[in-house]
Design an enzyme around this catalytic site. Sequence first.
Site, PDB file in Angstrom:
ATOM      1  N   GLY A   1      -1.972 -44.499 -27.448  1.00 44.96           N
ATOM      2  CA  GLY A   1      -1.548 -44.502 -28.843  1.00 44.96           C
ATOM      3  C   GLY A   1      -0.391 -43.543 -29.019  1.00 44.96           C
ATOM      4  O   GLY A   1       0.386 -43.310 -28.094  1.00 44.96           O
ATOM      5  N   CYS A   2      -0.301 -42.962 -30.181  1.00 48.79           N
ATOM      6  CA  CYS A   2       0.797 -42.040 -30.481  1.00 48.79           C
ATOM      7  C   CYS A   2       0.807 -40.895 -29.470  1.00 48.79           C
ATOM      8  O   CYS A   2      -0.198 -40.210 -29.286  1.00 48.79           O
ATOM      9  CB  CYS A   2       0.636 -41.492 -31.889  1.00 48.79           C
ATOM     10  SG  CYS A   2       1.891 -40.273 -32.320  1.00 48.79           S
ATOM     11  N   PHE A   3       1.955 -40.694 -28.828  1.00 50.41           N
ATOM     12  CA  PHE A   3       2.012 -39.656 -27.792  1.00 50.41           C
ATOM     13  C   PHE A   3       1.834 -38.256 -28.345  1.00 50.41           C
ATOM     14  O   PHE A   3       1.476 -37.339 -27.612  1.00 50.41           O
ATOM     15  CB  PHE A   3       3.251 -39.755 -26.911  1.00 50.41           C
ATOM     16  CG  PHE A   3       4.582 -39.976 -27.582  1.00 50.41           C
ATOM     17  CD1 PHE A   3       4.936 -39.367 -28.762  1.00 50.41           C
ATOM     18  CD2 PHE A   3       5.503 -40.829 -26.987  1.00 50.41           C
ATOM     19  CE1 PHE A   3       6.171 -39.573 -29.344  1.00 50.41           C
ATOM     20  CE2 PHE A   3       6.751 -41.043 -27.555  1.00 50.41           C
ATOM     21  CZ  PHE A   3       7.081 -40.413 -28.742  1.00 50.41           C
ATOM     22  N   TRP A   4       2.057 -38.058 -29.631  1.00 47.54           N
ATOM     23  CA  TRP A   4       1.841 -36.728 -30.213  1.00 47.54           C
ATOM     24  C   TRP A   4       0.423 -36.236 -29.942  1.00 47.54           C
ATOM     25  O   TRP A   4       0.195 -35.062 -29.668  1.00 47.54           O
ATOM     26  CB  TRP A   4       2.047 -36.743 -31.716  1.00 47.54           C
ATOM     27  CG  TRP A   4       3.438 -36.951 -32.192  1.00 47.54           C
ATOM     28  CD1 TRP A   4       4.597 -36.958 -31.460  1.00 47.54           C
ATOM     29  CD2 TRP A   4       3.825 -37.178 -33.539  1.00 47.54           C
ATOM     30  NE1 TRP A   4       5.669 -37.176 -32.272  1.00 47.54           N
ATOM     31  CE2 TRP A   4       5.229 -37.320 -33.560  1.00 47.54           C
ATOM     32  CE3 TRP A   4       3.122 -37.282 -34.731  1.00 47.54           C
ATOM     33  CZ2 TRP A   4       5.944 -37.552 -34.727  1.00 47.54           C
ATOM     34  CZ3 TRP A   4       3.831 -37.516 -35.897  1.00 47.54           C
ATOM     35  CH2 TRP A   4       5.231 -37.642 -35.890  1.00 47.54           C
TER      36      TRP A   4
END
Length: 176
Positions: free
Chosen positions: A13-16
């Site tokens: 998902g979101c790499f953050w």
Amino acid sequence: MEKRLERAMFAGGCFWCMVQPFDKQPGIESVVSGYAGGTVENPTYEQVKTGTTGHYEVVHITYVPELFPFEKLLSLYWPQIDPTDPDGQFHDRGPQYRTAIFYENEEQRALAERSREALEKSGKFKKPIVTSILPMATFYPAEEEHQQFYKKNPMAYKEDREKSGRDEFIYKHWGK
């Protein structure tokens, strides 16, 4: 004596949200947010977020296998994701947010497949595990504003993570 380094890439998902679990672990040399698996060379966030480039948002990890073996990376990876969602992760939808493990060698591939099979057999999830296991693809680092986002923008990171439903899911399925 020079230490031996290996690479691994994980899409979750979101790499953050994927940097912090791996960051600062003893034996992990670097965790870099970026893009892999697509058809566009040197993609930008603006391109990848359209979902049309074929790229995954990934974290590229360089590690010392004698200090932090690949199995340990896998044991950190699985509890960060919903491995049953084929269309993204939590509130982030689209092909760029699918889950995948990118392997660098046959040993990593075999370990990744075994860990996926073990998770499937565990009964932890009612739906099938859909996380792909793919050969290492060209990695393109994301723009600087996406690197170490949780440190640079702690309030925005916390708010995004809370809104995403990721932590609720993790607690429900993994108790962490």
